[in-house]
Scaffold this motif. Structure first.
Motif, PDB file in Angstrom:
ATOM      1  N   ALA A  72      38.760  33.989  44.213  1.00 41.90           N
ATOM      2  CA  ALA A  72      38.873  35.352  44.928  1.00 41.90           C
ATOM      3  C   ALA A  72      40.267  36.199  44.946  1.00 41.90           C
ATOM      4  O   ALA A  72      40.401  37.055  45.539  1.00 41.90           O
ATOM      5  CB  ALA A  72      38.450  34.939  46.331  1.00 41.90           C
ATOM      6  N   LEU A  98      44.832  20.785  43.426  1.00 46.89           N
ATOM      7  CA  LEU A  98      44.592  22.106  42.622  1.00 46.89           C
ATOM      8  C   LEU A  98      45.541  22.270  41.588  1.00 46.89           C
ATOM      9  O   LEU A  98      46.838  22.632  42.075  1.00 46.89           O
ATOM     10  CB  LEU A  98      44.247  23.411  43.511  1.00 46.89           C
ATOM     11  N   CYS A 110      36.020  39.709  39.591  1.00 45.49           N
ATOM     12  CA  CYS A 110      35.938  40.836  40.464  1.00 45.49           C
ATOM     13  C   CYS A 110      35.015  41.891  40.167  1.00 45.49           C
ATOM     14  O   CYS A 110      34.788  43.151  40.639  1.00 45.49           O
ATOM     15  CB  CYS A 110      37.369  41.542  40.944  1.00 45.49           C
ATOM     16  N   PRO A 127      41.169  39.772  26.745  1.00 41.87           N
ATOM     17  CA  PRO A 127      41.318  41.112  25.897  1.00 41.87           C
ATOM     18  C   PRO A 127      42.375  42.168  26.259  1.00 41.87           C
ATOM     19  O   PRO A 127      43.032  42.719  25.665  1.00 41.87           O
ATOM     20  CB  PRO A 127      40.019  41.554  25.783  1.00 41.87           C
ATOM     21  N   GLY A 151      39.331  33.851  38.346  1.00 43.84           N
ATOM     22  CA  GLY A 151      39.370  35.038  39.039  1.00 43.84           C
ATOM     23  C   GLY A 151      38.504  36.023  38.725  1.00 43.84           C
ATOM     24  O   GLY A 151      38.386  36.279  37.305  1.00 43.84           O
ATOM     25  N   LYS A 173      43.994  28.419  51.923  1.00 42.35           N
ATOM     26  CA  LYS A 173      45.289  27.879  51.845  1.00 42.35           C
ATOM     27  C   LYS A 173      46.069  28.100  53.112  1.00 42.35           C
ATOM     28  O   LYS A 173      45.903  28.903  53.836  1.00 42.35           O
ATOM     29  CB  LYS A 173      45.888  28.217  50.337  1.00 42.35           C
ATOM     30  N   ASP A 214      51.261  25.935  46.972  1.00 38.66           N
ATOM     31  CA  ASP A 214      52.375  25.932  46.200  1.00 38.66           C
ATOM     32  C   ASP A 214      53.338  25.312  46.772  1.00 38.66           C
ATOM     33  O   ASP A 214      54.521  25.747  47.172  1.00 38.66           O
ATOM     34  CB  ASP A 214      52.665  27.536  45.872  1.00 38.66           C
ATOM     35  N   PRO A 256      42.120  29.220  33.806  1.00 35.50           N
ATOM     36  CA  PRO A 256      41.702  28.887  32.714  1.00 35.50           C
ATOM     37  C   PRO A 256      42.088  29.798  31.512  1.00 35.50           C
ATOM     38  O   PRO A 256      42.014  29.992  30.395  1.00 35.50           O
ATOM     39  CB  PRO A 256      40.191  28.682  32.645  1.00 35.50           C
TER      40      PRO A 256
END
Ligand code: NAD
Length: 319
Positions: free
Chosen positions: A23, A181, A273, A220, A271, A87, A126, A212
């Motif tokens: 997200a 993760l 949208c 592209p 990700g 998180k 992180d 990924p």
């Protein structure tokens, strides 16, 4: 259409779709996203079998959580039909705070923004930017207390350098961290997560792999301005994308098919949208093994060979 496969997430008992909804784009970090597009994307994702949504207060400085919360409210399915992870510890403006007080307050703030009564998975975000010893001795124990209240169901850790997972998992009581993760380490250009999978499995930890598409490198349209990759990696990925385009193929599809094919990775977060992205990513995930274009894969791997596993620095020098 064949449906999206579900995989066990470590020892959590959760079954998550092999393709998960990242997200972060809902926080406008890859460009502005209209609220109606966000809502339509999340609904289309669920309709097509995606049941895992990942967010963070860091994405768009809390915007992604607020938008995801609005989207989840519109879903026509009960709460137990989808899994939400968010998180704590990393915030906008370059702030990192893994103290017990901050992460405890942070969970309440996230619950409010997400409009949820509980968070399925809360992940320390992180951790290489904080003190790993603090994560072990303070952050994870604080999250365990929240687990007892029912506000969170499972606990995870995230970060870029793979060695941080070993550092923490070797020091916490068994079973206190449920998921790890990793991002940008299981893709066409970087396969380094493979070597960590047996260790993570031995610790009973569910593995989530993110990015990924290497945070836009393997698309592209290319990566956003802020992408931290060194120039040689950006150039090689752009060349690989151009090669696919010249053959009338989409590098995104190839990248997803490659990254989703490992059953030891419970879910891979992309990700998304837009409804079109959701549809094309689900299509690539469903087509996974049947249609993998092995000739194109070999050509792209050979373009990317000089930059194989090239990454970038992340976090404190002492970690
Ligand atoms: P990603 O590799 O999934 O790439 C996302 C980019 O690709 C976006 O610009 C998106 O619009 C684009 N895209 C997606 N599908 C596409 C398609 N079919 N065609 C063309 N472009 C497409 O990178 P990401 O978004 O950074 O990572 C995925 C998710 O993983 C994040 O949203 C987040 O939830 C999670 N994540 C977590 C961490 C962490 O915890 N440290 C780090 C990175 C990512």
């Amino acid at each position: 259409m064949v449906s999206l496969g579900l995989r066990e997430l470590g020892g959590t008992g959760l079954k998550v779709s092999c393709l998960g909804f990242g997200a972060s784009p809902l926080g406008n970090v890859f460009g502005t996203v209209k609220e109606e597009d966000a809502i339509a994307s999340v609904n289309e994702a669920v309709r097509l079998g995606i049941n895992f949504f990942d967010c963070s207060p860091f994405y768009g400085d809390t915007v992604a959580e607020t938008v995801l919360g609005k989207c989840l409210r519109t879903l026509p399915v009960p709460r137990d039909q989808y899994v939400v992870s968010t998180k704590c510890g990393r915030y906008g403006g370059g702030v990192f705070d893994f103290s017990a007080d901050r992460v405890t307050a942070s969970v309440d703030e996230s619950l409010k923004r997400l409009q949820l009564e509980y968070i399925d998975i809360i992940q320390c975000h992180d951790i290489e930017f904080g003190s790993l010893d603090q994560v072990v001795s303070e952050t994870i124990p604080a999250l365990q207390k929240l687990k007892e209240t029912g506000k969170v169901k499972f606990i995870g850790i995230t970060g870029l350098p793979l060695k941080i997972f070993n550092y923490v998992l070797d020091r916490v009581p068994p079973g206190s961290v449920d998921v790890a993760l990793s991002y940008c380490h299981y893709s066409l250009n970087d396969k380094s997560l493979i070597d960590s999978l047996p260790y993570l499995k031995s610790k009973g930890v569910g593995v989530i792999s993110a990015s990924p598409l290497s945070m836009g490198l393997l698309t592209p349209q290319g990566p956003p301005e802020w992408h931290p990759a060194p120039k040689e990696l950006k150039d090689a990925c752009a060349a690989a994308a151009a090669h696919c385009r010249s053959k009338g193929k989409d590098i995104t599809k190839l990248a997803l098919q490659y990254s989703l094919s490992n059953p030891d990775i419970a879910t891979t977060l992309v990700g998304m949208c837009s409804v079109d992205q959701v549809r094309s990513n689900v299509e690539a995930a469903v087509a996974m093994s049947q249609e993998l274009d092995t000739e194109l894969l070999q050509e792209v791997e050979s373009i990317l060979r000089p930059v194989k596993n090239v990454t970038w620095p992340s976090g404190r020098d002492d970690n």
